[in-house]
Motif scaffolding. Structure first.
Motif, short mmCIF file in Angstrom:
data_model
loop_
_atom_site.label_atom_id
_atom_site.label_comp_id
_atom_site.label_asym_id
_atom_site.label_seq_id
_atom_site.Cartn_x
_atom_site.Cartn_y
_atom_site.Cartn_z
N ILE A 315 0.84 -1.21 0.00
CA ILE A 315 0.00 0.00 0.00
C ILE A 315 0.87 1.25 0.00
CG2 ILE A 315 -1.67 1.34 1.35
CD1 ILE A 315 -2.86 -1.35 2.28
N ASP A 316 1.90 1.25 0.85
CA ASP A 316 2.80 2.41 0.93
C ASP A 316 3.51 2.65 -0.40
OD1 ASP A 316 2.07 2.69 3.57
OD2 ASP A 316 3.84 1.65 4.36
N PHE A 317 3.87 1.58 -1.07
CA PHE A 317 4.55 1.67 -2.36
C PHE A 317 3.68 2.44 -3.36
CE2 PHE A 317 5.29 0.05 -6.66
CZ PHE A 317 6.67 0.12 -6.80
N TRP A 318 2.39 2.11 -3.41
CA TRP A 318 1.50 2.72 -4.38
C TRP A 318 0.99 4.10 -3.95
CZ3 TRP A 318 1.66 1.35 -9.14
CH2 TRP A 318 2.06 0.06 -9.46
N LYS A 319 1.10 4.41 -2.68
CA LYS A 319 0.70 5.74 -2.21
C LYS A 319 1.79 6.78 -2.46
CE LYS A 319 -2.80 4.77 1.31
NZ LYS A 319 -3.18 4.89 2.73
N ASN A 320 2.97 6.31 -2.81
CA ASN A 320 4.06 7.22 -3.15
C ASN A 320 3.63 8.09 -4.33
OD1 ASN A 320 6.49 8.18 -4.61
ND2 ASN A 320 7.61 6.99 -3.07
N PRO A 321 3.76 9.43 -4.22
CA PRO A 321 3.32 10.34 -5.29
C PRO A 321 3.89 10.02 -6.67
CG PRO A 321 3.87 11.57 -3.31
CD PRO A 321 4.30 10.16 -3.06
N ALA A 322 5.07 9.43 -6.69
CA ALA A 322 5.69 9.10 -7.98
C ALA A 322 4.97 7.97 -8.70
CB ALA A 322 7.16 8.72 -7.75
N ARG A 323 4.19 7.18 -7.93
CA ARG A 323 3.51 6.03 -8.54
C ARG A 323 1.99 6.07 -8.42
NH1 ARG A 323 8.35 3.94 -6.43
NH2 ARG A 323 7.46 3.89 -4.34
N SER A 324 1.46 6.93 -7.59
CA SER A 324 0.02 6.94 -7.32
C SER A 324 -0.83 7.15 -8.57
CB SER A 324 -0.30 8.01 -6.27
OG SER A 324 0.10 9.29 -6.72
N LYS A 325 -0.29 7.87 -9.55
CA LYS A 325 -1.07 8.13 -10.76
C LYS A 325 -1.24 6.87 -11.62
CE LYS A 325 2.90 9.85 -13.42
NZ LYS A 325 3.40 11.00 -14.21
N TYR A 326 -0.40 5.85 -11.34
CA TYR A 326 -0.51 4.58 -12.06
C TYR A 326 -1.26 3.52 -11.25
CZ TYR A 326 3.35 6.74 -14.63
OH TYR A 326 4.14 7.60 -15.35
N ASP A 327 -1.63 3.85 -10.04
CA ASP A 327 -2.18 2.87 -9.09
C ASP A 327 -3.49 2.27 -9.57
OD1 ASP A 327 -2.50 1.35 -6.82
OD2 ASP A 327 -3.14 3.03 -5.54
N LEU A 328 -3.79 1.09 -9.04
CA LEU A 328 -5.05 0.41 -9.30
C LEU A 328 -6.18 1.19 -8.63
CD1 LEU A 328 -6.67 -2.15 -10.17
CD2 LEU A 328 -5.95 -3.20 -8.01
N ASP A 329 -7.18 1.52 -9.39
CA ASP A 329 -8.28 2.36 -8.89
C ASP A 329 -9.35 1.52 -8.20
OD1 ASP A 329 -9.78 4.60 -8.37
OD2 ASP A 329 -10.73 4.64 -10.35
N LEU A 330 -8.92 0.79 -7.16
CA LEU A 330 -9.83 -0.02 -6.34
C LEU A 330 -9.44 0.15 -4.88
CD1 LEU A 330 -10.03 -3.41 -8.32
CD2 LEU A 330 -11.80 -1.65 -8.15
N PRO A 331 -10.36 -0.10 -3.96
CA PRO A 331 -10.04 0.03 -2.53
C PRO A 331 -8.89 -0.90 -2.13
CG PRO A 331 -12.41 -0.15 -2.85
CD PRO A 331 -11.78 -0.44 -4.17
N TYR A 332 -8.18 -0.54 -1.07
CA TYR A 332 -7.05 -1.34 -0.62
C TYR A 332 -7.46 -2.60 0.13
CZ TYR A 332 -3.95 2.53 -1.85
OH TYR A 332 -3.25 3.50 -2.53
N ASP A 333 -8.76 -2.76 0.42
CA ASP A 333 -9.20 -3.94 1.16
C ASP A 333 -9.19 -5.21 0.32
OD1 ASP A 333 -11.44 -3.71 -0.47
OD2 ASP A 333 -12.68 -2.81 1.08
N GLY A 334 -9.00 -5.09 -0.98
CA GLY A 334 -8.88 -6.25 -1.85
C GLY A 334 -10.18 -6.93 -2.22
N MET A 335 -11.31 -6.37 -1.79
CA MET A 335 -12.59 -7.04 -2.05
C MET A 335 -12.91 -7.16 -3.53
SD MET A 335 -15.53 -6.49 0.75
CE MET A 335 -15.81 -4.75 0.45
N LEU A 336 -12.46 -6.19 -4.33
CA LEU A 336 -12.80 -6.20 -5.75
C LEU A 336 -11.68 -6.74 -6.62
CD1 LEU A 336 -14.71 -2.80 -5.97
CD2 LEU A 336 -15.67 -5.10 -6.05
N SER A 337 -10.66 -7.31 -6.00
CA SER A 337 -9.56 -7.88 -6.77
C SER A 337 -9.98 -9.23 -7.34
CB SER A 337 -8.33 -8.07 -5.88
OG SER A 337 -8.63 -8.97 -4.82
N ASN A 338 -9.21 -9.71 -8.32
CA ASN A 338 -9.48 -10.98 -8.99
C ASN A 338 -10.90 -11.01 -9.53
OD1 ASN A 338 -6.84 -11.90 -8.31
ND2 ASN A 338 -7.57 -12.37 -6.26
N CYS A 339 -11.46 -12.20 -9.76
CA CYS A 339 -12.83 -12.27 -10.27
C CYS A 339 -13.76 -11.59 -9.27
CB CYS A 339 -13.23 -13.72 -10.49
SG CYS A 339 -12.26 -14.54 -11.78
N VAL A 340 -14.59 -10.67 -9.73
CA VAL A 340 -15.31 -9.76 -8.83
C VAL A 340 -16.10 -10.48 -7.75
CG1 VAL A 340 -17.05 -7.94 -8.70
CG2 VAL A 340 -15.42 -7.96 -10.60
#
Length: 441
Positions: A315-340
């Protein structure tokens, strides 16, 4: 003793494959490998994403962004693949469906202007189920076997053979050559007890799918250069293919994005590889069935475990401003990852996903897709296997959750109006239905 045959070229010649799941952990792993220059184009290294057609729309957008970075900045090929079937002639002159894979690009499928685009309405998932006639379940994840493991295996036998294209499979045909009578006859040969109408209905979808896989050029599905010249791969190539099974199988490194707090999953993977090697000296019924689809000389690399990367560090890796614009646009709880609405997410999580209405169809229409729990309810009702109980004249359904008198997903749908979001949030944290994700295990 099994001959090695892998060491004379040196360890540096062994190709690397990155299994990209579409999530933050595997993307973090990939970007770190690229930054450290650990992937080499000349060696035949590549990245592979297996599309199930049941991912959230934000996942597909994320895959496209990471693919662009991988290819345009680092010049490493990133391929998107899909499970599919084709029709082939049998020795007796009839036709049968066989499984294979195809390459797809990073734009949505459209029959009018992008026939090689990725599917996103559950088509791949349903084709797999319709082909096998069996629903994946919490006990047997044939979805993982078909759409991920076998798809990757088939892809690697082509890619590592230094080919420029994959051959057409099946004969060109706009309609299926398999008749209703053929379907019923095959079912009876294997002592199937379903009625003619039911077995024909279950096979309707796969028979509606394209009867052949077209010839495809690798260069059309990547923006990276394809110019590898690996003597090890050339040595292992015979008749335009390499073998990933058997005593003379190719050796390769597979990088898998498993975190330190998920290291129990690594134990399963390493055991499967060990069992596959054991199978090399066994035959017939003595083979370990759970390892039959596992290449024996795959070397599973899990650098996130070695670096002790846990969920918070990702989470910290993707919250870094240098990478946040490329981040996955889903909540960090993982509920919507993989097959919905995967069955492994359990009752309360699936109901909560549906309740929050976070899963929106990619094309913004009312089309019933895996983004909706109702799609899963429909699939379960259509493909569940009905079994009559021995002690009484009642049927039970063998579906996503094993034997059940009711259709489980439909029960969850029916209960949605009686539950509130607050209760579901609490229940989702302690739901006994929840299981570990093992789509790579």
């Amino acid at each position: 003793m099994i001959p090695d045959g892998h060491t004379k070229f040196g360890k540096n010649k062994i190709p690397r494959v990155v299994s990209f799941s579409g999530g933050r952990t595997s993307a973090m792993m990939l970007l770190q490998l690229l930054k450290k220059d650990e992937l080499k184009q000349w060696r035949g290294d590549c990245v592979v994403f297996n599309n199930t057609s049941a991912e959230h729309s934000a996942t597909y957008a994320f895959v496209s962004r990471i693919k662009k970075i991988t290819e345009e900045k680092y010049n490493i090929p990133f391929f998107m693949t899909e499970f599919c079937t084709y029709e082939a002639k049998t020795n007796k002159g009839g036709y049968t469906r066989k499984i294979t894979y195809k390459l797809v690009n990073d734009l949505p499928y459209c029959k009018h202007n992008n026939i090689h685009g990725y599917k996103f309405k559950g088509e791949v998932f349903e084709e797999s189920i319709s082909q096998t006639g069996v629903l994946p379940s919490t006990f047997q994840r044939n979805c993982t076997i078909n759409m991920k493991i076998l798809t990757t295996n088939n892809f690697l036998t082509d890619w590592m053979a230094s080919k420029t294209y994959i051959d057409q499979q099946g004969e060109f045909s706009k309609v299926s050559n398999i008749s209703d009578a053929d379907i019923v006859k095959k079912h009876r040969i294997y002592n199937g007890e379903l009625s003619d109408a039911v077995i024909i209905d279950k096979k309707t979808f796969v028979r509606s799918c394209q009867a052949f896989r077209p010839k495809q050029f690798f260069k059309d599905f990547t923006n990276a250069d394809i110019n590898y010249n690996n003597p090890y791969l050339k040595e292992k190539t015979t008749d335009g293919r390499v073998s990933i099974f058997g005593k003379d199988a190719i050796k390769y490194h597979n990088y898998i994005g498993i975190r330190f707090d998920e290291k129990h999953r690594a134990i399963k993977i390493r055991k499967r590889i060990k069992d596959a090697k054991t199978n090399l000296s066994r035959s017939g019924k003595n083979k370990i069935s759970s390892a039959k689809t596992q290449p024996p000389f795959e070397n599973a690399n899990m650098p996130m475990i070695k670096a002790k990367i846990n969920k918070q560090k990702v989470i910290d890796f993707w919250k870094n401003p240098a990478r946040s614009k490329y981040d996955l646009d889903l909540p960090y709880d993982g509920m919507l990852s993989n097959c919905v609405h995967c069955m492994l997410k359990g009752k309360s999580k699936n109901q909560l996903i549906s309740k929050k209405a976070q899963a929106i169809a990619l094309d913004n229409t009312n089309a019933l897709t895996p983004n909706s729990i109702k799609w899963w309810a429909r699939i379960e009702q259509k493909y569940s296997r009905k079994v009559i109980k021995s002690d009484k004249n009642e049927y039970t359904n063998i579906g996503f959750f094993g034997a059940s008198k009711a259709y489980v997903y439909q029960t969850w749908v029916d209960e949605l109006g009686e539950t509130n979001e607050e209760d579901l949030i609490k229940l989702s944290e302690e739901d006994s239905w929840n299981m570990d994700c093992n789509c790579t295990d």
